[in-house]
Design a protein around this motif. Structure first.
Motif, PDB file in Angstrom:
ATOM      1  N   MET A   1      48.993  41.614  12.202  1.00  0.00           N
ATOM      2  CA  MET A   1      48.708  42.996  11.833  1.00  0.00           C
ATOM      3  C   MET A   1      48.738  43.132  10.319  1.00  0.00           C
ATOM      4  N   ILE A   2      47.673  43.671   9.730  1.00  0.00           N
ATOM      5  CA  ILE A   2      47.612  43.931   8.302  1.00  0.00           C
ATOM      6  C   ILE A   2      47.811  45.427   8.085  1.00  0.00           C
ATOM      7  N   ASP A  23      35.509  48.235   8.876  1.00  0.00           N
ATOM      8  CA  ASP A  23      34.334  47.390   9.136  1.00  0.00           C
ATOM      9  C   ASP A  23      34.568  45.957   8.670  1.00  0.00           C
ATOM     10  N   PHE A  24      35.172  45.821   7.488  1.00  0.00           N
ATOM     11  CA  PHE A  24      35.396  44.490   6.926  1.00  0.00           C
ATOM     12  C   PHE A  24      36.310  43.662   7.816  1.00  0.00           C
ATOM     13  N   PHE A  25      37.452  44.204   8.184  1.00  0.00           N
ATOM     14  CA  PHE A  25      38.426  43.426   8.952  1.00  0.00           C
ATOM     15  C   PHE A  25      38.015  43.274  10.413  1.00  0.00           C
ATOM     16  N   ARG A  26      37.193  44.185  10.923  1.00  0.00           N
ATOM     17  CA  ARG A  26      36.662  43.992  12.269  1.00  0.00           C
ATOM     18  C   ARG A  26      35.786  42.747  12.313  1.00  0.00           C
ATOM     19  N   LYS A  27      35.001  42.526  11.261  1.00  0.00           N
ATOM     20  CA  LYS A  27      34.160  41.327  11.189  1.00  0.00           C
ATOM     21  C   LYS A  27      34.996  40.060  11.054  1.00  0.00           C
ATOM     22  N   LYS A  28      36.212  40.197  10.513  1.00  0.00           N
ATOM     23  CA  LYS A  28      37.119  39.053  10.383  1.00  0.00           C
ATOM     24  C   LYS A  28      37.989  38.867  11.625  1.00  0.00           C
ATOM     25  N   ASN A  29      37.798  39.750  12.613  1.00  0.00           N
ATOM     26  CA  ASN A  29      38.601  39.724  13.842  1.00  0.00           C
ATOM     27  C   ASN A  29      40.094  39.849  13.538  1.00  0.00           C
TER      28      ASN A  29
END
Length: 269
Positions: A1-2, A23-29
């Motif tokens: 968790m970030i 959006d950014f971290f969703r792409k990083k899973n």
């Protein structure tokens, strides 16, 4: 968790940053959570975890620069990104150890480049700094517990250099300590309140235990935090288990350490 915090007195800007970060971290899973504040004073009163902080410089009341100075003085060591109209403001005479800055209006391309650099820094920090970050994480969490009147004890050994990814160790410790603090702080007055963190290395195995006082009649629910810990354990071919006695809850986490030359145990206490 970030854990991401945004501090800006313009709501539309906070919403904009939140959308792009999501959006950014969703792409990083990667799993993230947000907190937003509209002033430096509100931010400084927050005692939760902050991994990434987006901080506006020009705010009513205490400005971002002064807020950043106070945060650093209080041993905040997360990633700090300034949001500003004029980038020259970042380079004032005093140092605030900012990671980077975003110039308003923040466009998607600018944000993406900055976040890629930040994410690479999170993933590829030196072994020395990773050990410090883990120590800071454990120290901060146990410090929060102490402030609640919870007795704490830590005897945690980790391999060094560490072939276990820093973020995975942090996921285990952060989620486990969050769960322990939540369980203990809700105990009735007069009940023993404690958290004990221990870890030892045996051969190629790292065994960690987070023990906390527990109300035997409480309903135990497996939430996202335990799912995250279990995912890390499975990633390293290990296992997670929970032992509940009448007034004690013990989380066991076993990880198989990948081969790494010249490893030696390092203690954080």
């Amino acid at each position: 968790m970030i854990h991401i915090v945004i501090c800006d007195d313009e709501k539309h800007m906070s919403d904009h940053i939140r959308t792009m970060a999501s959006d950014f971290f969703r792409k990083k899973n990667r799993e993230i959570c947000f907190r937003t504040f509209s002033s430096g004073e509100e931010l400084l009163s927050y005692d939760g975890q902050i991994d990434i902080l987006f901080l506006d410089i020009q705010m009513k009341g205490m400005d971002g620069m002064e807020t950043a100075r106070k945060l650093r003085a209080s041993k905040f060591r997360g990633f700090l990104l300034f949001i500003t109209v004029l980038k020259e403001m970042v380079f004032q005479s005093f140092e605030v150890q900012a990671y980077d800055y975003l110039v308003k209006p923040v466009d998607e391309k600018q944000f993406g480049k900055t976040m890629e650099r930040l994410y690479a820094s999170m993933q590829n920090a030196s072994e020395d700094s990773l050990l410090v970050q883990k120590g800071i994480l454990v120290g901060n969490k146990l410090g929060i517990a102490k402030s609640m009147g919870i007795e704490v004890d830590c005897s945690l050994f980790l391999p060094y250099p560490c072939s276990l990814k820093d973020i995975d160790i942090c996921i285990v410790l952060s989620n486990a300590l969050d769960n322990a603090i939540h369980a203990v702080k809700s105990l009735d007055a007069g009940m023993e309140k404690y958290i004990r963190v221990s870890g030892r290395i045996q051969g190629d195995f790292l065994m960690m235990e987070i023990e906390n006082s527990f109300h035997g009649n409480s309903t135990f629910k497996k939430g996202t935090g335990l799912s995250n810990i279990n995912a890390v354990a499975e990633k390293y071919g290990g296992a997670m288990s929970i032992e509940i006695q009448e007034n004690v809850c013990i989380l066991h986490v076993l990880l198989i350490i990948p081969p790494h030359p010249e490893s030696s145990p390092q203690q954080m206490d």
